[in-house]
Design an enzyme around this catalytic site. Structure first.
Site, PDB file in Angstrom:
ATOM      1  N   SER A 135      62.944   0.224   8.814  1.00  0.00           N
ATOM      2  CA  SER A 135      63.591  -0.598   9.855  1.00  0.00           C
ATOM      3  C   SER A 135      63.145  -2.064   9.825  1.00  0.00           C
ATOM      4  O   SER A 135      63.862  -2.919  10.334  1.00  0.00           O
ATOM      5  CB  SER A 135      63.291  -0.037  11.237  1.00  0.00           C
ATOM      6  OG  SER A 135      63.507   1.317  11.257  1.00  0.00           O
ATOM      7  N   LYS A 183      54.979 -10.018   8.615  1.00  0.00           N
ATOM      8  CA  LYS A 183      54.039  -8.928   8.352  1.00  0.00           C
ATOM      9  C   LYS A 183      53.184  -9.312   7.137  1.00  0.00           C
ATOM     10  O   LYS A 183      51.991  -9.080   7.096  1.00  0.00           O
ATOM     11  CB  LYS A 183      54.844  -7.652   8.096  1.00  0.00           C
ATOM     12  CG  LYS A 183      54.288  -6.681   7.099  1.00  0.00           C
ATOM     13  CD  LYS A 183      53.391  -5.683   7.747  1.00  0.00           C
ATOM     14  CE  LYS A 183      53.039  -4.537   6.845  1.00  0.00           C
ATOM     15  NZ  LYS A 183      52.785  -4.879   5.443  1.00  0.00           N
ATOM     16  N   ASP A 184      53.838  -9.922   6.139  1.00  0.00           N
ATOM     17  CA  ASP A 184      53.140 -10.437   4.956  1.00  0.00           C
ATOM     18  C   ASP A 184      52.986 -11.946   5.148  1.00  0.00           C
ATOM     19  O   ASP A 184      53.649 -12.739   4.480  1.00  0.00           O
ATOM     20  CB  ASP A 184      53.942 -10.102   3.700  1.00  0.00           C
ATOM     21  CG  ASP A 184      54.132  -8.603   3.548  1.00  0.00           C
ATOM     22  OD1 ASP A 184      53.213  -7.924   3.113  1.00  0.00           O
ATOM     23  OD2 ASP A 184      55.224  -8.101   3.929  1.00  0.00           O
ATOM     24  N   ARG A 223      54.175   1.417   2.450  1.00  0.00           N
ATOM     25  CA  ARG A 223      52.920   2.079   2.083  1.00  0.00           C
ATOM     26  C   ARG A 223      52.414   3.031   3.171  1.00  0.00           C
ATOM     27  O   ARG A 223      51.480   3.786   2.923  1.00  0.00           O
ATOM     28  CB  ARG A 223      51.836   1.048   1.737  1.00  0.00           C
ATOM     29  CG  ARG A 223      52.116   0.346   0.404  1.00  0.00           C
ATOM     30  CD  ARG A 223      50.940  -0.487  -0.052  1.00  0.00           C
ATOM     31  NE  ARG A 223      51.089  -0.936  -1.422  1.00  0.00           N
ATOM     32  CZ  ARG A 223      51.475  -2.163  -1.777  1.00  0.00           C
ATOM     33  NH1 ARG A 223      51.751  -3.061  -0.856  1.00  0.00           N
ATOM     34  NH2 ARG A 223      51.587  -2.480  -3.054  1.00  0.00           N
ATOM     35  N   GLY A 253      59.397 -11.314   6.028  1.00  0.00           N
ATOM     36  CA  GLY A 253      58.709 -10.825   7.218  1.00  0.00           C
ATOM     37  C   GLY A 253      57.337 -11.464   7.338  1.00  0.00           C
ATOM     38  O   GLY A 253      56.631 -11.642   6.342  1.00  0.00           O
ATOM     39  N   GLN A 304      52.986  -8.451  -9.726  1.00  0.00           N
ATOM     40  CA  GLN A 304      52.228  -8.711  -8.493  1.00  0.00           C
ATOM     41  C   GLN A 304      51.243  -7.586  -8.177  1.00  0.00           C
ATOM     42  O   GLN A 304      50.537  -7.652  -7.180  1.00  0.00           O
ATOM     43  CB  GLN A 304      53.169  -8.979  -7.314  1.00  0.00           C
ATOM     44  CG  GLN A 304      53.920  -7.765  -6.804  1.00  0.00           C
ATOM     45  CD  GLN A 304      54.929  -8.154  -5.737  1.00  0.00           C
ATOM     46  OE1 GLN A 304      55.893  -8.851  -5.999  1.00  0.00           O
ATOM     47  NE2 GLN A 304      54.687  -7.720  -4.510  1.00  0.00           N
ATOM     48  N   HIS A 311      62.806  -3.852   7.056  1.00  0.00           N
ATOM     49  CA  HIS A 311      63.753  -4.459   6.103  1.00  0.00           C
ATOM     50  C   HIS A 311      65.133  -4.611   6.752  1.00  0.00           C
ATOM     51  O   HIS A 311      65.784  -5.644   6.596  1.00  0.00           O
ATOM     52  CB  HIS A 311      63.913  -3.574   4.860  1.00  0.00           C
ATOM     53  CG  HIS A 311      62.668  -3.375   4.053  1.00  0.00           C
ATOM     54  ND1 HIS A 311      62.070  -2.144   3.901  1.00  0.00           N
ATOM     55  CD2 HIS A 311      61.901  -4.241   3.329  1.00  0.00           C
ATOM     56  CE1 HIS A 311      61.012  -2.251   3.117  1.00  0.00           C
ATOM     57  NE2 HIS A 311      60.876  -3.515   2.762  1.00  0.00           N
ATOM     58  N   GLN A 368      51.983 -14.213   2.244  1.00  0.00           N
ATOM     59  CA  GLN A 368      53.091 -14.277   1.276  1.00  0.00           C
ATOM     60  C   GLN A 368      54.161 -15.262   1.762  1.00  0.00           C
ATOM     61  O   GLN A 368      54.683 -16.073   0.989  1.00  0.00           O
ATOM     62  CB  GLN A 368      53.695 -12.875   1.119  1.00  0.00           C
ATOM     63  CG  GLN A 368      55.036 -12.839   0.415  1.00  0.00           C
ATOM     64  CD  GLN A 368      55.516 -11.420   0.199  1.00  0.00           C
ATOM     65  OE1 GLN A 368      55.008 -10.732  -0.663  1.00  0.00           O
ATOM     66  NE2 GLN A 368      56.485 -10.981   0.977  1.00  0.00           N
TER      67      GLN A 368
END
Ligand code: AMP
Length: 282
Positions: free
Chosen positions: A35, A151-152, A189, A149, A61, A37, A155
């Protein structure tokens, strides 16, 4: 929805779209869609007339001994989810398409400094791998917008810096972390977690929330609180890789008059390396 595997074919479709005055939003993913993504995809559809979602598990990566070979994959299910969201194109190239000369001597993009700390320190070369593949995706798809996101979070900042330095005409949009009801950040993950580990995993976000409250009461309290919070997490069987307070803009160490912070954490829980963060505006 059209499924495209070849760079040259995506180039052609994108050129036609542009000739017809379409705007394009790209959502890069490694598949195994959840969800988090889907939220990015819904936002992409609001921004542009055409949406492309890429699915590619990027080998460069991943470090040696990391989970490249075992990274969860569910391409057919992913395509069904994307079809439902009325995505225009799913771009799912194979290795040869994105790395025609292989991955031993290929050109790499490196964003210095910010790539070397936190996750970059524990995963050497990781952000160079990310920056390189995202640059390839942006050059192939030429989107006006690319969505990522927070979340990263590291990144997201690495990509923003790369796009700015290389004068790539794409707006990088960072969107908030989507979570399970118990606070655990959605992640492909999370599938690695056992039932018991899954019940423990929400403690990660809980400790970020506690740290955030402590900082709101006084930034200088963070270091003492951090030690206690790490002890708590480790008592649950987690191995804390880092738990850091940084300046939100660039992940530098905060100065005394800082108002925008991010606390970032990476932990090992069983086979899963989980990351999360919380943004704080004083
Ligand atoms: P990944 O497939 O894990 O490489 O993620 C693809 C994109 O989805 C990246 O921009 C991630 O930051 C984003 N993403 C992953 N998990 C979440 C989440 N829980 N909330 C928001 N975005 C996410």
């Amino acid at each position: 929805m059209e499924s495209i595997e070849e760079v040259i074919k995506l180039n052609r479709v994108v050129s036609e779209w542009k000739a017809n005055n379409n705007t394009i939003a790209l959502v890069p993913t490694m598949g195994s869609l959840h969800s988090g993504h889907i939220y990015l995809i819904k936002e992409a559809k609001k921004l542009a007339s055409k949406t492309v979602v890429s699915i590619f598990v990027n080998p460069i990566q991943f470090g040696k001994g990391e989970d490249y070979q075992s990274y969860p994959s569910s391409i057919e299910l992913d395509k069904k989810k994307l079809e439902k969201e009325e995505v225009d194109i799913v771009f799912a190239p194979d290795l040869k398409q994105l790395y025609p000369m292989g991955t031993d001597t290929d050109t790499r993009i490196t964003v210095p400094q910010i790539s070397e700390i936190l996750c970059g320190q524990h995963r050497p070369g990781h952000f160079s791998g990310v920056a390189t593949v995202v640059a390839k995706l942006l050059l192939t798809c030429k989107p006006g917008f690319a969505l990522f996101g927070k979340k990263d979070y590291q990144q997201y900042l690495v990509i923003k810096r790369m796009v700015s330095d290389l004068l790539i005409p794409t707006s990088i949009i960072g969107l908030p972390t989507q979570r399970e009801k118990d606070g655990l950040a959605l992640s492909s993950r999370n599938k690695y977690l056992s039932e018991v580990e899954r019940k423990i995993a929400p403690k990660i976000y809980l400790s970020l929330q506690k740290a955030s409250e402590i900082i709101c009461a006084g930034v200088s309290n963070f270091n003492n609180a951090k030690k206690a919070l790490i002890v708590e997490l480790e008592a649950y069987g987690m191995k804390v890789e880092y738990f850091e307070l940084r300046r939100a803009a660039d992940l530098a160490l905060p100065t005394d008059d800082e108002k925008s912070f991010v606390i970032l954490i990476a932990v090992w829980l069983g086979k899963a390396r989980l990351i999360d963060n919380i943004i704080i505006e004083l």
